[in-house]
Design an enzyme around this catalytic site. Structure first.
Site, mmCIF file in Angstrom:
data_model
loop_
_atom_site.group_PDB
_atom_site.id
_atom_site.type_symbol
_atom_site.label_atom_id
_atom_site.label_comp_id
_atom_site.label_asym_id
_atom_site.label_seq_id
_atom_site.Cartn_x
_atom_site.Cartn_y
_atom_site.Cartn_z
ATOM 1 N N SER A 1 0.567 -14.238 -12.200
ATOM 2 C CA SER A 1 -0.373 -15.338 -11.968
ATOM 3 C C SER A 1 0.191 -16.293 -10.917
ATOM 4 O O SER A 1 1.359 -16.218 -10.549
ATOM 5 C CB SER A 1 -0.594 -16.106 -13.265
ATOM 6 O OG SER A 1 0.589 -16.824 -13.572
ATOM 7 N N LYS A 2 -0.672 -17.203 -10.492
ATOM 8 C CA LYS A 2 -0.236 -18.193 -9.511
ATOM 9 C C LYS A 2 0.897 -19.038 -10.084
ATOM 10 O O LYS A 2 1.817 -19.424 -9.383
ATOM 11 C CB LYS A 2 -1.424 -19.077 -9.128
ATOM 12 C CG LYS A 2 -1.030 -20.242 -8.257
ATOM 13 C CD LYS A 2 -2.210 -20.853 -7.552
ATOM 14 C CE LYS A 2 -2.011 -22.329 -7.284
ATOM 15 N NZ LYS A 2 -0.680 -22.738 -6.885
ATOM 16 N N ARG A 3 0.810 -19.274 -11.387
ATOM 17 C CA ARG A 3 1.852 -20.081 -12.034
ATOM 18 C C ARG A 3 3.228 -19.413 -11.925
ATOM 19 O O ARG A 3 4.239 -20.075 -11.732
ATOM 20 C CB ARG A 3 1.497 -20.350 -13.494
ATOM 21 C CG ARG A 3 1.818 -21.770 -13.892
ATOM 22 C CD ARG A 3 1.253 -22.158 -15.245
ATOM 23 N NE ARG A 3 -0.161 -21.871 -15.378
ATOM 24 C CZ ARG A 3 -0.704 -21.249 -16.423
ATOM 25 N NH1 ARG A 3 0.057 -20.822 -17.411
ATOM 26 N NH2 ARG A 3 -2.004 -21.039 -16.490
ATOM 27 N N ASP B 1 4.527 -20.172 -8.526
ATOM 28 C CA ASP B 1 5.016 -21.554 -8.422
ATOM 29 C C ASP B 1 6.355 -21.700 -9.129
ATOM 30 O O ASP B 1 7.280 -22.320 -8.633
ATOM 31 C CB ASP B 1 4.009 -22.527 -9.059
ATOM 32 C CG ASP B 1 2.698 -22.552 -8.273
ATOM 33 O OD1 ASP B 1 2.701 -22.067 -7.126
ATOM 34 O OD2 ASP B 1 1.684 -23.028 -8.824
#
Ligand code: GLU
Length: 510
Positions: free
Chosen positions: A261-263, A266
């Protein structure tokens, strides 16, 4: 079956394309090109509520950057267009009518409240053969009632009629034959009168057929939809030309537990989008592979290996080699763990293999930002000297700034260790030696300095370390005489002088 292989990448413009979507597109491209076929972009934008401005343009830019051209697309056109589903409404309506006329689909008037009530009243309620008889639809109402409801502009949906107790076979090139019992499927909505648009399932199947798609290559998350798609193909009488499927393994978190995921990006500091993306609603900026300094070919090579392997030790593949080597037999069924170190490794390799002149062009904007203007020839040489030390173009500055600007300060630890009490004297003598050099080539500098060191019985390490500190400001960098060759004799002397005047350090002085 059709003669020519035709595959499509069919994203919905609901946000920035995820790197997993790029991998899907890549596998489509590789397979199409290997088979001498066509690679098509189709924009699936029937769900207007999820439309995000800029998402379509983003897709186009991504594939331009990667150098994976579509043979047919909304921008390029082609003889099977339009390639945007929102421009194909009439086509879907015609097919919906066909399904209704043949009895393969029916009209349903149940309101959201009525459906809710059924769900609340019946455990595991599903709109299917076991329940459709108790609902408000064209199967339970008379023709006249149905007609007058439509004429009164009552909102309705069209549902596909799934017959129970049938085996539905999905032929998947990665997973083999997947057989599903039709009773587990529900009568999915395929069209809504409210916006006069089909749902994803119908539009997807109709377009695959009309665009003569031979292979549907997409992410594993679409596997549950495949039996319905097969059913729709059959209901529309297109069984003969049914595409083959390939559902690609999920991209997993680096730890392997769950979908990337994008998380995760990050959290672990890597991009999950091909290009930078500014969310139009929140204004949030997410970085992309391009902006993080990845080279397109490195991204392609890296993505190719997320779910496929050649069965040999070879890891570096050009795009052409990937086209040759790719096969679904060597795609894995289980998820592919995302590995950021491997991505960096690939990028480093591609940097090493990019001609210095090209890297110089990529480095130019960074130099400009730093206020440096240098001849291309010099930048090209500098890049050639330091590229083995970087993973990304943006790291070139850190490794090479001293080629363009004199050190503003001297690294404390290096000074303490390498600038000895006798260093100023030595550097003064070295300056004299340099002043007298007519030939400032790398070879001649090396020869002259080494001879001087020997004749005066000096310690090579001590001299060269102090010299490097004066020129670079710290203990790093490529071969000394390559540096001085590029900064030139005058600048070399200037830096030596400045160091002598500035540095009084050395172990003995502390
Ligand atoms: N529009 C779907 C998506 O966004 C397409 C899935 C498919 O390739 O069939 O991924």
């Amino acid at each position: 079956m059709y003669h020519k292989t035709r595959v499509r990448f069919a994203p919905s413009p609901t946000g920035p394309l995820h790197i997993g979507g790029v991998r899907t597109a890549l596998y489509n491209y590789l397979y199409a090109k290997q088979q001498g076929g066509d690679f098509i972009l189709r924009i699936e934008d029937t769900d207007s509520s999820r439309f995000v401005p800029g998402a379509e343009e983003y897709i186009r830019e991504t594939f331009d950057w990667l150098g994976l051209p579509f043979d047919e697309s909304p921008a390029k056109g082609g003889k099977f267009g339009p390639y945007k589903q929102s421009e194909r409404r009439e086509i879907y309506k015609e097919q919906v009518k066909k399904l209704l006329d043949s009895g393969a689909a029916y009209i349903a008037f149940d309101t959201p409240e009525e459906l809710e009530a059924k769900r609340a009243g019946i455990a595991n309620f599903q709109y299917d053969a076991s329940t459709r008889e108790m609902m408000r639809n064209s199967l339970t109402l008379s023709d006249g009632e149905t007609q007058s409801l439509i004429e009164d502009r009552t909102q309705y949906v069209v549902r596909i009629k799934i017959e129970p107790d049938k085996d539905i076979t999905v032929s998947d090139m990665i997973r083999g034959e997947v057989v599903i019992h039709s009773s587990v499927l529900d009568d999915k909505v395929i069209y809504k009168s409210s916006d006069e648009l089909p749902t994803y399932h119908l539009a997807n199947v109709v377009d695959d057929h009309l665009m003569e798609i031979t292979h549907v290559i997409r992410g594993e998350e679409w596997l549950p939809s495949a039996p319905l798609h097969v059913w729709l193909y059959k209901s529309l009488g297109w069984e003969e030309s049914m595409p083959r499927f390939a559902h690609l393994p999920l991209l997993l978190k680096p730890e392997g537990n769950g979908k990337l995921s994008k998380r995760d990006g990050d959290r672990l500091g890597f991009p999950v989008f091909p290009l930078e993306w500014r969310d139009p609603a929140s204004g949030d900026l997410s970085t992309g592979y391009r902006e993080s300094g990845y080279l397109p070919n490195a991204v392609i090579n890296f993505l190719a290996f997320l779910g496929w392997n050649p069965g040999t030790e070879q890891e570096i593949f050009s795009l052409d080699e990937l086209v040759q080597a790719f096969s679904f037999d060597r795609c894995s069924k289980s998820g592919a763990k995302f590995d950021v170190e491997k991505a960096k490794w690939y990028n480093h390799h591609y940097i090493l293999n990019t001609p210095d002149s090209e890297l110089a062009t990529l480095f130019a904007p960074i130099l400009q930002e730093k206020g440096v203007s240098a001849p291309t020839e010099k930048v090209t040489k500098v890049v050639g000297l330091v590229k083995e030390r970087v993973h990304f173009v943006k790291e070139l500055w850190e490794q090479s700034s001293f080629f363009f600007v004199a050190p503003a300060s001297y690294d404390e630890k290096t000074t303490r260790k390498r600038w000895k009490a006798e260093s100023p004297d030595h550097m003064r003598s070295l300056m004299q030696l340099i002043r007298e050099m007519d030939d400032f080539s790398v070879e001649n500098q090396e020869k002259t300095v080494m001879e001087w060191i020997q004749q005066n019985q000096l310690h090579t390490g001590n001299i060269m370390n102090a010299f490097r500190l004066a020129i670079v400001g710290e203990g790093k960098g490529p071969h000394m005489f390559n540096i001085t060759d590029l900064i030139g004799k005058e600048e070399t002397l200037r830096r030596l002088e400045k160091a002598i005047n500035t540095l009084t350090g050395g172990e003995e002085n502390i």
